[in-house]
Design a protein around this motif. Sequence first.
Motif, mmCIF file in Angstrom:
data_model
loop_
_atom_site.group_PDB
_atom_site.id
_atom_site.type_symbol
_atom_site.label_atom_id
_atom_site.label_comp_id
_atom_site.label_asym_id
_atom_site.label_seq_id
_atom_site.Cartn_x
_atom_site.Cartn_y
_atom_site.Cartn_z
ATOM 1 N N ILE A 346 -41.189 1.258 20.158
ATOM 2 C CA ILE A 346 -42.222 0.279 20.515
ATOM 3 C C ILE A 346 -43.294 0.996 21.322
ATOM 4 O O ILE A 346 -42.996 1.697 22.294
ATOM 5 C CB ILE A 346 -41.618 -0.876 21.325
ATOM 6 C CG1 ILE A 346 -40.491 -1.549 20.523
ATOM 7 C CG2 ILE A 346 -42.691 -1.888 21.697
ATOM 8 C CD1 ILE A 346 -39.693 -2.548 21.315
ATOM 9 N N ALA A 347 -44.551 0.836 20.946
ATOM 10 C CA ALA A 347 -45.649 1.551 21.585
ATOM 11 C C ALA A 347 -46.434 0.697 22.564
ATOM 12 O O ALA A 347 -47.416 1.172 23.133
ATOM 13 C CB ALA A 347 -46.594 2.111 20.515
ATOM 14 N N SER A 348 -46.030 -0.531 22.780
ATOM 15 C CA SER A 348 -46.760 -1.426 23.673
ATOM 16 C C SER A 348 -45.928 -1.729 24.914
ATOM 17 O O SER A 348 -44.727 -1.473 24.952
ATOM 18 C CB SER A 348 -47.107 -2.734 22.951
ATOM 19 O OG SER A 348 -45.932 -3.322 22.412
ATOM 20 N N ALA A 349 -46.591 -2.294 25.917
ATOM 21 C CA ALA A 349 -45.909 -2.689 27.144
ATOM 22 C C ALA A 349 -45.297 -4.079 26.978
ATOM 23 O O ALA A 349 -45.802 -4.900 26.209
ATOM 24 C CB ALA A 349 -46.900 -2.693 28.308
ATOM 25 N N TYR A 409 -37.388 7.002 38.302
ATOM 26 C CA TYR A 409 -38.016 8.179 38.901
ATOM 27 C C TYR A 409 -39.330 7.815 39.581
ATOM 28 O O TYR A 409 -40.065 6.939 39.117
ATOM 29 C CB TYR A 409 -38.275 9.250 37.839
ATOM 30 C CG TYR A 409 -37.017 9.711 37.143
ATOM 31 C CD1 TYR A 409 -36.265 10.752 37.648
ATOM 32 C CD2 TYR A 409 -36.585 9.072 35.981
ATOM 33 C CE1 TYR A 409 -35.111 11.167 37.010
ATOM 34 C CE2 TYR A 409 -35.427 9.479 35.338
ATOM 35 C CZ TYR A 409 -34.688 10.531 35.864
ATOM 36 O OH TYR A 409 -33.536 10.927 35.232
ATOM 37 N N LYS A 410 -39.626 8.533 40.673
ATOM 38 C CA LYS A 410 -40.912 8.380 41.340
ATOM 39 C C LYS A 410 -41.977 9.266 40.714
ATOM 40 O O LYS A 410 -43.166 8.999 40.855
ATOM 41 C CB LYS A 410 -40.781 8.739 42.819
ATOM 42 C CG LYS A 410 -40.002 7.736 43.655
ATOM 43 C CD LYS A 410 -40.033 8.156 45.118
ATOM 44 C CE LYS A 410 -39.323 7.139 45.998
ATOM 45 N NZ LYS A 410 -39.360 7.530 47.431
ATOM 46 N N HIS A 411 -41.547 10.333 40.095
ATOM 47 C CA HIS A 411 -42.486 11.277 39.484
ATOM 48 C C HIS A 411 -42.126 11.401 38.001
ATOM 49 O O HIS A 411 -41.034 11.864 37.655
ATOM 50 C CB HIS A 411 -42.425 12.620 40.194
ATOM 51 C CG HIS A 411 -42.747 12.521 41.658
ATOM 52 N ND1 HIS A 411 -44.031 12.509 42.139
ATOM 53 C CD2 HIS A 411 -41.932 12.378 42.732
ATOM 54 C CE1 HIS A 411 -44.009 12.380 43.459
ATOM 55 N NE2 HIS A 411 -42.752 12.299 43.838
ATOM 56 N N ILE A 412 -43.056 10.976 37.161
ATOM 57 C CA ILE A 412 -42.780 10.814 35.735
ATOM 58 C C ILE A 412 -43.774 11.642 34.934
ATOM 59 O O ILE A 412 -44.985 11.595 35.186
ATOM 60 C CB ILE A 412 -42.889 9.329 35.324
ATOM 61 C CG1 ILE A 412 -42.005 8.454 36.223
ATOM 62 C CG2 ILE A 412 -42.519 9.143 33.862
ATOM 63 C CD1 ILE A 412 -42.313 6.963 36.100
ATOM 64 N N VAL A 413 -43.247 12.386 33.977
ATOM 65 C CA VAL A 413 -44.084 13.106 33.010
ATOM 66 C C VAL A 413 -43.625 12.667 31.622
ATOM 67 O O VAL A 413 -42.472 12.885 31.249
ATOM 68 C CB VAL A 413 -43.942 14.639 33.155
ATOM 69 C CG1 VAL A 413 -44.824 15.340 32.136
ATOM 70 C CG2 VAL A 413 -44.310 15.078 34.574
ATOM 71 N N VAL A 414 -44.514 12.026 30.876
ATOM 72 C CA VAL A 414 -44.195 11.550 29.528
ATOM 73 C C VAL A 414 -45.001 12.376 28.537
ATOM 74 O O VAL A 414 -46.221 12.455 28.636
ATOM 75 C CB VAL A 414 -44.508 10.054 29.355
ATOM 76 C CG1 VAL A 414 -43.928 9.537 28.055
ATOM 77 C CG2 VAL A 414 -43.958 9.250 30.528
ATOM 78 N N THR A 422 -45.518 7.638 20.825
ATOM 79 C CA THR A 422 -45.258 6.204 20.973
ATOM 80 C C THR A 422 -44.497 5.841 22.255
ATOM 81 O O THR A 422 -44.840 4.846 22.898
ATOM 82 C CB THR A 422 -44.521 5.667 19.735
ATOM 83 O OG1 THR A 422 -43.428 6.541 19.408
ATOM 84 C CG2 THR A 422 -45.467 5.591 18.548
ATOM 85 N N PRO A 423 -43.458 6.598 22.693
ATOM 86 C CA PRO A 423 -42.850 6.256 23.983
ATOM 87 C C PRO A 423 -43.836 6.400 25.134
ATOM 88 O O PRO A 423 -43.816 5.610 26.086
ATOM 89 C CB PRO A 423 -41.695 7.260 24.106
ATOM 90 C CG PRO A 423 -41.406 7.705 22.718
ATOM 91 C CD PRO A 423 -42.729 7.687 22.020
ATOM 92 N N LEU A 424 -44.717 7.406 25.061
ATOM 93 C CA LEU A 424 -45.733 7.595 26.101
ATOM 94 C C LEU A 424 -46.626 6.364 26.189
ATOM 95 O O LEU A 424 -46.939 5.888 27.293
ATOM 96 C CB LEU A 424 -46.567 8.840 25.783
ATOM 97 C CG LEU A 424 -47.650 9.266 26.785
ATOM 98 C CD1 LEU A 424 -47.941 10.760 26.609
ATOM 99 C CD2 LEU A 424 -48.960 8.501 26.610
ATOM 100 N N LEU A 425 -47.055 5.846 25.046
ATOM 101 C CA LEU A 425 -47.934 4.685 25.043
ATOM 102 C C LEU A 425 -47.273 3.497 25.721
ATOM 103 O O LEU A 425 -47.904 2.791 26.526
ATOM 104 C CB LEU A 425 -48.316 4.321 23.606
ATOM 105 C CG LEU A 425 -49.091 5.377 22.804
ATOM 106 C CD1 LEU A 425 -49.288 4.913 21.372
ATOM 107 C CD2 LEU A 425 -50.431 5.669 23.463
#
Length: 819
Positions: A346-349, A409-414, A422-425
């Motif tokens: 899923i690419a949406s919030a 996590y407090k610090h996230i890199v996608v 798509t997971p990043l989106l």
Amino acid sequence: MATATDAEILPPDAPWDVPRRAHEVPARTAGRENAAYQPNSEQAKTGKAKETKASEHRVVSFWTRSEAFFSNQGANLATLALLIALDICMATWGVWEFTAPHWTTESKILRYTLPIARGAGRLVSWNAAVLFVTSSKWFWTWVRSTPIQYAFPVDKVMPKYHRLIALTIVIAGCVIHTVPQVVNYATEAIVINDGGPVWTFGAGFATLQLLITGIILLVVFLLFFATTLEKVRRSTIGFRIFWLSHVFGIVSAIPLLIIHGTQRGYPITVYFLAGPLVLYIIDVIMRRVRHAAREATVVHISAHEDGEDRVTKLILQVPGWRYSAGQYADIRIKEISVWEWHAFTIASAPNDRGEATFFIKAAGRWTGALWELANSATATDAESGSTAGIVGASLRGGFGAPAQNFCAYKHIVVIGTGIGVTPLLSVWHHIVDETRLLMGDESFHNAESPASSPKSVSTWNATELSELPLTEEEQFVLDHGDIAFTDILGFERVRRTTMTLRARVAFAASILESMTVNICLFLISIMLETLVICVWIFEKGVASAAIEIVATLLVLFIYVPKVILSGASYGKRYIVSIIFVMELAIVAMTVASLVASIADAISPSRLNAVLYFSFYGVYSVVHTVRIFFIYYATARPPELFEAEDGWYPEGEASRPRRSIEGSRLSVDPLDHDFSLQGIWVNKTYTGMSWAAEDLAESARSLPRSFSLRLYATRETPETLAQLDPFDRPRCGPQHELIAGRPDWHKIMSAAILRAHRGSPNHGSTVGVFYCGAPAVARELQSVAHRVTAEHLFAVKNQMLRDKQVQMCTCRVLVAKENF
């Protein structure tokens, strides 16, 4: 102000929150460094790419390197070792059934072929049962919501472990089991219809039935293997064959395995399959209840094309449907196939409208047909799309995926490459929506609040701590450190000559409690116990008892000193903790195992063996739980860490929290100790056009802790200068469109530095979530190990220069999913 450690990693002009240009290959050097980044055939196998000048390897100590490695790969190694050990035990059991003295034959051929065939057959039965466990999607989605996710490699269950177990079945069944049986029938060592029974419950061999069921199973297993090959699955009718072979193959394979594997009245396969099959049936029921198929409305559909890449944008709506950011769902388009379901991220919030956006790359028959439908709809109405030509769509899910754990996590890199964005989106839009909600509420966005000030430091009273003498800092560490994980790296940062006696004792205890020692002890224990079981199966009592004694003494050699040293170092804090109870149980069970093994060596008996296996089994379970506590102590979500330690940043304990529907953020995105970096890598910018503009628009007016970088690897800086999608007056310089390839070493170094700056006294974990090609995933894992080790080494040197002790447990964890 940047410390000396910062200067080693970042240029002096880098801002505190998002170090500019610290994590990219400059466009003018991209051509030169592209070759270093692109893995060749050998690098693709090892996951190691060439080092660039900017990421020269720093010399680090053994403990920093080993702790970084086992923190990232320890759980995976332990799980693989356990699977291999169980396979060895099952195969040994099968071989034993057809060996002397309890089974004899006059045939010189059967004397060798039947034990091999039976051992392989036992492997097939056992792994078939385990395969049902790995196939339970709802069960693993539930596991992701429990603390087990921090110590068990859930991300590798599907597809890595699933494929590995399936491959074991194919090799064991089609090769190791089949070849000896072919020899038996060819040499007439086994004669068909030799007067034996027709059914397998008889005392003899039902040779005709075994031959028929064996041939059918061979065909089913080979069909399974052939249809899982990527070239077959992505062919015109390949996925249909893949899907049908799984559905009908499983339905036929289970009864065939039961019939074929039943001998002398004992249906061994049933015993193996009973529990996992019940779990799988419950899982299917829960999927139908909790994730039932729902008819969806096609709100929007459009087709995008860039050279060879064709992408379909599909927006479906199901009123009342709920999912979490980072999850995936199954889609069925009736116009294409009434029966086929395909999984897409899923690419949406999450939202209240029940809408879900999907970006689907045309890579096979089904996805290609979907693109053709979208293309015809786009031609009909280029502006908004159309549902013309689509009979109906169905949706079910969402199901667990690695990216959904970003909230811990407090610090996230996608990171996403190509369609893997798509997971990043989903994660990016979800956190941005949450942030804008908080920014719109004055009670949650007070510029004068200490919690939102960039100058406030979330530490354990750091000002007072830095003024303490060295011996009092050691006392602080011993009085406030995490009992679950005493952190060998924290003590290693102090020179041995300046340590107090109590600190030296604690350092020795931390060595025995380190991830390195515990994982290695667990692996060695599994190996020795596997050897014990195999020797015991063949009724070698004395030899088995000797190995038992070695295994128990090894555990006592580690844990008896560990209990004594920890008690001397931490006193009452250790004695009243659950860690002391577990370690005392480990010692007690190991001593009991030692006594039973000695008794078994003196007077071999089944009772002594059963007692040993019972006590050692309890030890193994408790040791597994102890290792889980070590992982949990270093990887648990930030809010759990703070709540359990009774510590909060100034003003945070009473600060209200608020989230949108579907949110599970454990930290405030407006907190200074938070960062989100999104990285999308693609060949061309036009290949990003189907999502880049929406991403760029979402970057407007965000805090500096948000960073979005789009890399076009085949573009030139001059071309991208005219295509920049960011609204520069409203977007900060941390959002960029870049020509060239990212430097993963610099990206992760900058991320771990941000995490350290936010929590310098106890550290923080950087969660890296990647979706894309496997070669890049292996490279990211390798870089994460190295960056973690280099950071801890740099912190150690800084502490030695400043004569301070800091319990830094910063590390970079990579969760990956491949398409």
